[in-house]
Design a protein around this motif. Structure first.
Motif, PDB file in Angstrom:
ATOM      1  N   ASP A  37      -2.963  -2.505  -2.073  1.00 27.64           N
ATOM      2  CA  ASP A  37      -2.699  -1.523  -3.132  1.00 27.64           C
ATOM      3  C   ASP A  37      -2.596  -2.300  -4.444  1.00 27.64           C
ATOM      4  O   ASP A  37      -1.626  -3.019  -4.675  1.00 27.64           O
ATOM      5  CB  ASP A  37      -1.398  -0.777  -2.840  1.00 27.64           C
ATOM      6  CG  ASP A  37      -1.022   0.218  -3.933  1.00 27.64           C
ATOM      7  OD1 ASP A  37      -1.900   0.590  -4.747  1.00 27.64           O
ATOM      8  OD2 ASP A  37       0.157   0.633  -3.977  1.00 27.64           O
ATOM      9  N   ARG A  72      -5.331   1.105  -9.106  1.00 28.41           N
ATOM     10  CA  ARG A  72      -4.675   2.193  -9.837  1.00 28.41           C
ATOM     11  C   ARG A  72      -4.190   1.647 -11.172  1.00 28.41           C
ATOM     12  O   ARG A  72      -3.762   0.496 -11.255  1.00 28.41           O
ATOM     13  CB  ARG A  72      -3.497   2.749  -9.037  1.00 28.41           C
ATOM     14  CG  ARG A  72      -3.894   3.330  -7.686  1.00 28.41           C
ATOM     15  CD  ARG A  72      -2.737   4.074  -7.045  1.00 28.41           C
ATOM     16  NE  ARG A  72      -1.672   3.167  -6.580  1.00 28.41           N
ATOM     17  CZ  ARG A  72      -0.438   3.565  -6.330  1.00 28.41           C
ATOM     18  NH1 ARG A  72      -0.067   4.829  -6.542  1.00 28.41           N
ATOM     19  NH2 ARG A  72       0.472   2.700  -5.884  1.00 28.41           N
ATOM     20  N   ARG A 362     -11.902   3.752  -4.115  1.00 30.20           N
ATOM     21  CA  ARG A 362     -11.594   4.215  -5.472  1.00 30.20           C
ATOM     22  C   ARG A 362     -12.582   3.629  -6.470  1.00 30.20           C
ATOM     23  O   ARG A 362     -12.836   2.426  -6.464  1.00 30.20           O
ATOM     24  CB  ARG A 362     -10.184   3.769  -5.900  1.00 30.20           C
ATOM     25  CG  ARG A 362      -9.034   4.449  -5.186  1.00 30.20           C
ATOM     26  CD  ARG A 362      -7.720   3.800  -5.652  1.00 30.20           C
ATOM     27  NE  ARG A 362      -6.559   4.483  -5.103  1.00 30.20           N
ATOM     28  CZ  ARG A 362      -5.908   5.470  -5.706  1.00 30.20           C
ATOM     29  NH1 ARG A 362      -6.317   5.878  -6.916  1.00 30.20           N
ATOM     30  NH2 ARG A 362      -4.866   6.042  -5.144  1.00 30.20           N
ATOM     31  N   PRO A 365     -10.453   2.806 -12.367  1.00 28.65           N
ATOM     32  CA  PRO A 365      -9.642   3.889 -12.930  1.00 28.65           C
ATOM     33  C   PRO A 365      -9.790   4.024 -14.437  1.00 28.65           C
ATOM     34  O   PRO A 365     -10.044   3.048 -15.150  1.00 28.65           O
ATOM     35  CB  PRO A 365      -8.213   3.460 -12.588  1.00 28.65           C
ATOM     36  CG  PRO A 365      -8.280   1.958 -12.622  1.00 28.65           C
ATOM     37  CD  PRO A 365      -9.645   1.600 -12.085  1.00 28.65           C
ATOM     38  N   ASP A 370      -3.050   6.635 -13.258  1.00 28.87           N
ATOM     39  CA  ASP A 370      -2.165   6.796 -12.105  1.00 28.87           C
ATOM     40  C   ASP A 370      -0.696   6.657 -12.476  1.00 28.87           C
ATOM     41  O   ASP A 370       0.155   6.390 -11.621  1.00 28.87           O
ATOM     42  CB  ASP A 370      -2.552   5.772 -11.029  1.00 28.87           C
ATOM     43  CG  ASP A 370      -4.020   5.868 -10.662  1.00 28.87           C
ATOM     44  OD1 ASP A 370      -4.386   6.833  -9.980  1.00 28.87           O
ATOM     45  OD2 ASP A 370      -4.794   4.997 -11.086  1.00 28.87           O
ATOM     46  N   ARG A 371      -0.403   6.831 -13.733  1.00 27.80           N
ATOM     47  CA  ARG A 371       0.947   6.615 -14.241  1.00 27.80           C
ATOM     48  C   ARG A 371       1.999   7.433 -13.487  1.00 27.80           C
ATOM     49  O   ARG A 371       3.014   6.903 -13.044  1.00 27.80           O
ATOM     50  CB  ARG A 371       1.000   6.971 -15.732  1.00 27.80           C
ATOM     51  CG  ARG A 371       2.367   6.733 -16.359  1.00 27.80           C
ATOM     52  CD  ARG A 371       2.363   6.981 -17.865  1.00 27.80           C
ATOM     53  NE  ARG A 371       3.559   6.449 -18.458  1.00 27.80           N
ATOM     54  CZ  ARG A 371       3.736   5.176 -18.780  1.00 27.80           C
ATOM     55  NH1 ARG A 371       2.768   4.308 -18.557  1.00 27.80           N
ATOM     56  NH2 ARG A 371       4.872   4.745 -19.295  1.00 27.80           N
ATOM     57  N   ASP A 373       2.053   8.855 -10.507  1.00 32.64           N
ATOM     58  CA  ASP A 373       2.266   8.451  -9.111  1.00 32.64           C
ATOM     59  C   ASP A 373       3.019   7.117  -9.038  1.00 32.64           C
ATOM     60  O   ASP A 373       3.937   6.961  -8.214  1.00 32.64           O
ATOM     61  CB  ASP A 373       0.929   8.319  -8.390  1.00 32.64           C
ATOM     62  CG  ASP A 373       0.276   9.672  -8.115  1.00 32.64           C
ATOM     63  OD1 ASP A 373       0.996  10.691  -8.197  1.00 32.64           O
ATOM     64  OD2 ASP A 373      -0.933   9.687  -7.838  1.00 32.64           O
TER      65      ASP A 373
END
Length: 380
Positions: A37, A72, A362, A365, A370-371, A373
């Protein structure tokens, strides 16, 4: 084809990515391709490579697009107290932090490895810099070309007439990104054994030296520098780029056996009886004469046809393709080195694991996409 496993090898690994431009983003993208991640932390202005175009795609440059998939994005201003606090919150649940700020920057922010390991003893921090933190060049701003200049990489490129030449690809950056990813995996193995994290000091300077093969080994063992050889190999002959009737061809004839086969295919078997060409050392001494003979024959051939004929005879050879031709070649498609993800073409994954292959889940971005989340996961 491999059977895909639902559990990629780095699933569960959390990486805070403070990098920008090329070497750092390549390192973290490799980890992301195999399940990590990756939380890409960007300043309010974004990763500077977002503007490194044209061309652009969805508002970001193709350079950014090629190095930031499987990530992200969240914007955090590290010049603010709130931003520094948010990074510390992220680190509490992170395994790896990668940054490529100039040496001393993280220390000035109170985010050095010694500061952060107090709250996360298992943390692995990767610091990518141009030349490291100390020594005669320590702290010097580093880019691919400048590191290549200081390490002999540029000096080794070109020929005797051109002089040193910049390499047309960012090989030092790529080497650093690859070595950094390897460093993370080694540190993870040590963490598994010892239960504590560690600091990984990566520099463009250090990672340029492994590119100097065989030049470095030649000098270290003989104290003689290898002469620039341009499109020819400094040791083997014929090995290099040659003209045909249409496009160039690359020949890699590194054994006497393959030289004999080449002469048969080009119908110049009489060359084998010439004492100037009977062994590799003699061919190197009489390179110009041999290349003149070979060139006269190659100009009667077509590049791709001849390359395939030579390959069938176990002689390494390749038609010299343009980037567009290479990316469109049937073998690139077969090897899945150009893939389509959500109707967008991307380079594929070169590491082919049979049981737990990488995947692209993905697209790169948009900035700060993705702020919500990420903040929710931080409990903010």
């Amino acid at each position: 084809m491999p059977t895909e496993n639902n559990n990629p090898p780095l699933q569960g690994l959390k990486v805070v990515d403070l990098t920008r431009v090329l070497a750092g983003p390549l390192c973290t993208q490799i980890l992301g391709d195999f399940g990590a991640d990756i939380i890409k932390v960007e300043p309010p202005s974004g990763d500077q490579s977002r503007g490194s175009g044209p061309p652009f795609h969805d508002g970001s440059s193709s350079m950014f697009y090629g190095l930031n998939r499987n990530k992200r994005s969240i914007v955090i201003d590290l010049n603010s107290d709130e931003g520094k606090s948010q990074i510390r919150q992220l680190i509490r649940t992170a395994d790896v932090l990668v940054h490529n700020f100039k040496p001393g920057t993280m220390e000035r922010w109170g985010l050095s490895f010694d500061d952060l390991k107090e709250q996360q003893s298992r943390l692995i921090m990767v610091a990518i810099s141009g030349f490291g933190t100390d020594g005669p060049l320590g702290g010097t701003p580093g880019y691919d070309g400048s590191a290549g200049a200081w390490t002999g990489v540029i000096s080794a490129n070109g020929d005797q007439h051109s002089g040193p030449m910049r390499i047309g690809l960012s090989v030092v950056d790529v080497s650093t990104g690859l070595h950094a990813a390897i460093g993370v995996l080694l540190a993870l193995k040590a963490l598994e054994r010892d239960g504590v994290g560690q600091y990984i000091d990566m520099s463009l300077y250090d990672c340029a030296f492994p590119l100097l093969h065989p030049h470095a080994a030649n000098w270290l063992y003989s104290n003689v520098e290898t002469a620039r050889s341009g499109n020819q190999h400094p040791t083997f002959t014929p090995m290099g780029v040659y003209d045909t009737s249409d496009d160039p061809i690359y020949l890699a004839v590194s054994t006497d056996r393959n030289f004999h086969k080449l002469c048969e295919i080009l119908d110049i078997s009489h060359v084998l009886e010439d004492e100037r060409f009977t062994c590799m050392a003699n061919r190197a001494k009489n390179r110009s004469a041999l290349i003149d003979i070979i060139n006269s024959k190659l100009k009667q051939e077509k590049s791709e046809e001849l390359a395939l004929k030579l390959n069938k005879a176990d002689i390494p050879a390749g038609a010299v393709l343009s980037v567009a031709q290479a990316l469109s070649h049937p073998h690139a498609e077969h090897r899945q080195m150009v893939v389509s993800v959500h109707d967008q073409k991307l380079l594929g994954i070169p590491i082919k694991l049979s049981r737990t292959p990488g995947r692209i889940s993905r697209l790169p971005p948009n900035i700060d996409a993705d702020r919500a989340d990420i903040l929710a996961e931080m409990g903010s």
